[in-house]
Enzyme design. Structure first.
Site, PDB file in Angstrom:
ATOM      1  CG  ASP A 165      31.506  37.991  40.006  1.00  0.00           C
ATOM      2  OD1 ASP A 165      32.253  38.343  39.069  1.00  0.00           O
ATOM      3  OD2 ASP A 165      31.661  36.943  40.650  1.00  0.00           O
ATOM      4  CG  HIS A 233      35.598  37.794  39.606  1.00  0.00           C
ATOM      5  ND1 HIS A 233      34.834  37.438  38.530  1.00  0.00           N
ATOM      6  CD2 HIS A 233      36.522  36.814  39.756  1.00  0.00           C
ATOM      7  CE1 HIS A 233      35.268  36.270  38.055  1.00  0.00           C
ATOM      8  NE2 HIS A 233      36.297  35.875  38.771  1.00  0.00           N
ATOM      9  CD  GLU A 297      38.101  32.803  37.676  1.00  0.00           C
ATOM     10  OE1 GLU A 297      38.071  31.789  36.960  1.00  0.00           O
ATOM     11  OE2 GLU A 297      37.083  33.495  37.927  1.00  0.00           O
TER      12      GLU A 297
HETATM   13  C1  ACM Z   1      35.610  30.688  41.093  1.00  0.00           C
HETATM   14  O1  ACM Z   1      34.939  29.751  40.636  1.00  0.00           O
HETATM   15  N1  ACM Z   1      36.065  31.630  40.289  1.00  0.00           N
HETATM   16  C2  ACM Z   1      35.926  30.778  42.510  1.00  0.00           C
END
Ligand code: ACM
Length: 512
Positions: A165, A233, A297
């Protein structure tokens, strides 16, 4: 009362006990007998060798479901009949619940008395999981193995491992040394209310460790689903390899606070070579047949500002780039016999055949995917994000947004509102332990249990005739097992004083 959790389909209690001790052995087909030996010997420390004769006999029955088992415990011995070694392993997990909770304290190889019973049991859903976020806060291998032990004890069969991440990349690779040197740690951790802790945080797993964890999980009937989150991410990766970023000049090291960052993969040949290589290594290490490719995202701002990215991948404009990548990964993985799972953004531009959609922003995307014939994991944040607060007590440690109580988790129905055809596409559900606010494995345990007990029963047990009041009575007894094991679960009657947020960096902010 002996509390069985998740609740089996049929239970008929008998009188008497069967004693397992250091002389007890197990007979039956090798893999199934091994699965029983493994599940029983880990917590008890008893050798439970596999032999030609044994007081615990295991048989396989091909007419039973893969995870189905029948368990008969009498004073003379134990008989297990199961659809596969995995089903036999679940029978063994149930056997551990027929003994005193004290057995979970330490593997002392003491004799264990099991209550006599006949049980027939099988799961409601084939995929029942938990996601551990080792990226936001690193979880040492030793703790990962302990976490897996307790997934197995709840008959959860998927360990979804979030390994990358913005705040940390957790997989080392010889070919990409800067992953371990740079991407695996940050200089400090910040949150938007209390500032930063001025303390470095990091850690990584070697490929050997990934393999060991996946092998360990497999020995307990659990499939490891590694996740590497692309193309967003990915700040930690991009901090180490800025040449893969859409805007190297805008990078500021491995992220130390949670938000959605605009820098994403630029899909140069070198970046794609990286994606392919790292996935090859992780798949080889874990033996995974399902992997999670992330996809949540992902801002398109940088791709819009740099039309050469769309040109490079051969699509018209920035809005089509993520879908191009998702389809590419689906096909690249399929060629290697691997199924791709993605967060539900992967179907924003329409369903994708041959992939699994993990519905998280709600259940709507999962419904769309299921009705289109895609397989679905239903895990809406409202009911299955266990990084959320567990009560409205002001002293709860700082957590994410909303409140998800045990009762709310228990109320979740993964197929609510779906017709039979769509419901049949729902493979199951899982809980998520995002760890922005979970700085240690103890904090992970506090978030996971007992809400994880509730979701395990949602995923395994017959939904008809269940109710929260009866569950809570069983849960109270079941938690004696977690207490014996020293797990930092949240007691039903309220948190221990030392589990609260205090007045410092873990204080719940006013107004949240
Ligand atoms: C997430 O909670 N961004 C998958």
């Amino acid at each position: 009362m002996t509390a069985l959790l998740p609740e089996p389909r049929r239970v008929s209690w008998d009188s008497g006990e069967f004693i397992i001790d250091h002389t007890t052995s197990i007979c039956g087909p090798a893999a199934a007998a091994q699965a029983v030996s493994r599940a029983l010997s880990l917590p008890t420390g008893l050798p439970l060798t596999v032999a030609d004769q044994g007081a615990i006999s295991v048989a396989e029955d091909a007419t039973m479901g893969e995870e189905e088992y029948r368990l008969v415990v009498s004073p003379q011995g134990v008989q297990i009949v199961a659809g596969s070694p995995r089903g036999a392993g679940w029978a063994a997990q149930t056997m551990l619940q027929l003994a005193s909770p004290a057995l979970f304290t330490a593997p002392l190889a003491q004799p264990i008395a099991l209550r006599a019973v006949t049980i027939e049991d099988w799961p409601r859903f084939p995929r029942r999981g938990a996601m551990l976020d080792s990226a936001r806060h690193f979880v040492p291998v030793h703790d990962v193995l302990h976490f897996i032990d307790w997934l197995a004890h709840h008959k959860l069969n998927v360990f979804h491992w979030h390994l990358s991440d913005d705040q940390g990349w957790r997989v080392a690779s010889d070919r990409y040394p800067r992953l371990a040197e740079l991407a695996s740690w940050r200089t400090k951790t910040s949150n938007r209310v209390w500032g930063d802790d001025a303390t470095p945080h990091g850690g990584y797993y070697t490929m050997k460790q990934l393999k060991a964890v996946a092998d360990y999980a497999r020995s307990l009937g659990i499939e490891t689903v590694p996740e590497l989150d692309f193309p967003g991410h990915a700040t930690a990766l991009l901090a180490a390899y800025p040449e893969f970023a859409t805007d190297p000049s805008a990078l500021d090291g491995v992220a130390h606070y949670p938000t959605i960052f605009d820098n994403v993969l630029n899909f140069t040949p070198e970046a794609m070579d990286f994606v392919h290589h790292i996935w090859s290594e992780v798949i080889e290490a874990t033996g995974a047949r399902y992997v999670h490719i992330g996809g949540d995202e992902v801002p398109t701002t940088h791709w819009e500002a740099a039309p050469e990215v769309a040109q490079r991948v051969g699509v018209e404009d920035a809005s089509q780039i993520q879908r191009w990548f998702t389809l590419h990964m689906r096909d690249w993985l399929a060629e290697r016999g691997v199924v791709a799972i993605g967060w539900d953004e992967i179907i924003d531009a329409g369903p994708i055949d041959g992939m699994v959609c993990q519905s998280w922003r709600g259940v709507e995307a999962g419904g769309v995917a299921a009705r289109s014939g895609m397989d679905v994991v239903m895990s809406p944040f409202s009911h299955t994000y266990f990084d959320f607060y567990q009560s409205d007590v002001r002293e709860e440690p700082y957590a994410q947004g909303d409140i998800t109580t045990v009762e709310k988790a228990y109320s979740f129905d993964p197929v609510a509102g779906l017709d039979d055809l769509a419901a049949a596409r729902v493979l199951g559900t899982q809980f998520q332990l995002w760890s922005e606010f979970l700085p240690s494995y103890r904090a992970v345990q506090y978030a996971a249990w007992p809400r994880g007990c509730a979701l395990a029963e949602v995923a395994w047990s017959d939904p008809s005739g269940r109710n929260f009041e009866a569950f809570e009575l069983r849960l109270a007894r079941h938690l004696e097992r977690l207490a014996a094991a020293g797990i930092n679960y949240r007691p039903l009657e309220g948190s221990h004083p030392w589990q609260l947020g205090g007045q410092g960096w873990r204080k719940r902010p006013d107004g949240e």
